[in-house]
Design a protein around this motif. Structure first.
Motif, mmCIF file in Angstrom:
data_model
loop_
_atom_site.group_PDB
_atom_site.id
_atom_site.type_symbol
_atom_site.label_atom_id
_atom_site.label_comp_id
_atom_site.label_asym_id
_atom_site.label_seq_id
_atom_site.Cartn_x
_atom_site.Cartn_y
_atom_site.Cartn_z
ATOM 1 N N UNK A 217 2.272 -28.265 32.752
ATOM 2 C CA UNK A 217 2.020 -26.870 33.016
ATOM 3 C C UNK A 217 1.453 -26.932 34.348
ATOM 4 N N UNK A 218 1.365 -25.704 35.009
ATOM 5 C CA UNK A 218 0.642 -25.572 36.346
ATOM 6 C C UNK A 218 -0.722 -25.977 36.654
ATOM 7 N N UNK B 37 1.816 -19.631 39.352
ATOM 8 C CA UNK B 37 2.987 -20.008 38.737
ATOM 9 C C UNK B 37 3.103 -19.981 37.217
ATOM 10 N N UNK B 38 4.178 -19.273 36.642
ATOM 11 C CA UNK B 38 4.662 -19.239 35.153
ATOM 12 C C UNK B 38 5.657 -20.046 34.681
ATOM 13 N N UNK B 39 5.331 -21.017 33.650
ATOM 14 C CA UNK B 39 6.109 -21.801 33.083
ATOM 15 C C UNK B 39 6.685 -21.236 31.663
ATOM 16 N N UNK B 40 7.818 -20.800 31.405
ATOM 17 C CA UNK B 40 8.161 -20.020 30.114
ATOM 18 C C UNK B 40 8.727 -20.823 29.366
ATOM 19 N N UNK C 229 0.516 -19.524 32.425
ATOM 20 C CA UNK C 229 0.372 -19.110 33.932
ATOM 21 C C UNK C 229 -0.891 -19.999 34.591
ATOM 22 N N UNK C 230 -0.725 -20.349 35.812
ATOM 23 C CA UNK C 230 -1.911 -21.120 36.331
ATOM 24 C C UNK C 230 -1.425 -21.173 37.741
ATOM 25 N N UNK D 240 -7.659 -20.470 28.729
ATOM 26 C CA UNK D 240 -7.623 -21.919 28.348
ATOM 27 C C UNK D 240 -7.807 -22.759 29.681
ATOM 28 N N UNK D 241 -8.137 -23.957 29.569
ATOM 29 C CA UNK D 241 -8.335 -24.819 30.580
ATOM 30 C C UNK D 241 -7.676 -26.094 30.512
ATOM 31 N N UNK D 242 -6.788 -26.607 31.556
ATOM 32 C CA UNK D 242 -6.252 -27.590 31.481
ATOM 33 C C UNK D 242 -7.048 -29.137 31.365
#
Length: 225
Positions: A207-208, A184-187, A124-125, A7-9
């Motif tokens: 999200x990152x 970076x991964x945000x869970x 993850x980004x 995806x794309x932020x």
């Protein structure tokens, strides 16, 4: 089932939740992605699916052996040859694990529709790059006292060396340096809303990465918070 999607932020907004409470969410353009390669246990030792995201151009009528760099940019000729079966050049290729690849075929489209509100995901980004930063900004040091004649010590790291033993600066000592631009991964983020028609995924919280940054959204086994 494929565990994730590319995806794309797009940015942050808010959605009205229960009781009229505003829920901060990040809007993500998730897909549509196209299967570019299928890995099987018999051939590769594991099961996974490679997805392509953001089509660059079609390969119809293009001779890869005589193609110029400008015609296949930003890919290289080996990358373009890898995508010859699909017939489309993609800007991003990423691989995701899959439980079963028996029904997955090259060229198949993967959309955000397999996510549901309430699902827990990990995103993850690449974090925003901050350039060269000092220890106060990078490691949250408090700095030295600006008193007793020390007018230039407020943002300094202080002593970094040891005494006679070991007589050197220890590896890993927190110092000034390049900050950010890291994976970076945000869970355990909660999916708040899914818009399959517009390929949008709304995830609670931040999200990152910057706007338009590439994201990998993976489903987790735990429930959303």
């Amino acid at each position: 089932m494929i565990e994730g999607i590319i995806g794309k932020k797009l940015g942050m907004t808010q959605i009205l939740g229960a009781g009229g409470r505003g829920v901060p969410v990040t809007a993500v353009q998730a897909g549509p992605c196209v299967v570019t390669q299928v890995r099987t246990s018999g051939r590769d030792g594991y099961q996974a699916v490679q997805l392509g995201f953001e089509a660059v151009r079609e390969l119809q009528g293009l001779d890869l052996k005589r193609a110029t760099r400008a015609q296949i940019k930003p890919l290289t000729k080996p990358e373009a040859g890898h995508l010859k079966r699909v017939g489309t050049l993609f800007r991003h290729l990423r691989e995701f694990r899959a439980d079963d690849v028996g029904d997955v075929e090259v060229g198949q489209q993967v959309t955000v529709a397999f996510f549901q509100p309430g699902d827990a995901v990990q995103v993850t980004g690449t974090s925003k790059g901050r350039g060269f930063a000092g220890v106060v900004k990078r490691h949250h040091f408090k700095g030295g006292p600006k008193t007793h004649g020390q007018s230039d010590r407020q943002r300094a790291p202080g002593a970094i060396g040891a005494t006679t033993y070991p007589g050197r600066v220890l590896k890993g000592t927190r110092m000034a340096g390049h900050m950010g631009h890291e994976r970076v991964t945000v869970r355990n983020l909660k999916v708040v809303q899914v818009d399959a028609e517009r390929n949008l995924l709304f995830v609670e919280g931040a999200v990152p990465g910057p706007t338009s940054g590439l994201l990998l959204i993976r489903r987790t086994k735990t429930s959303g918070k």
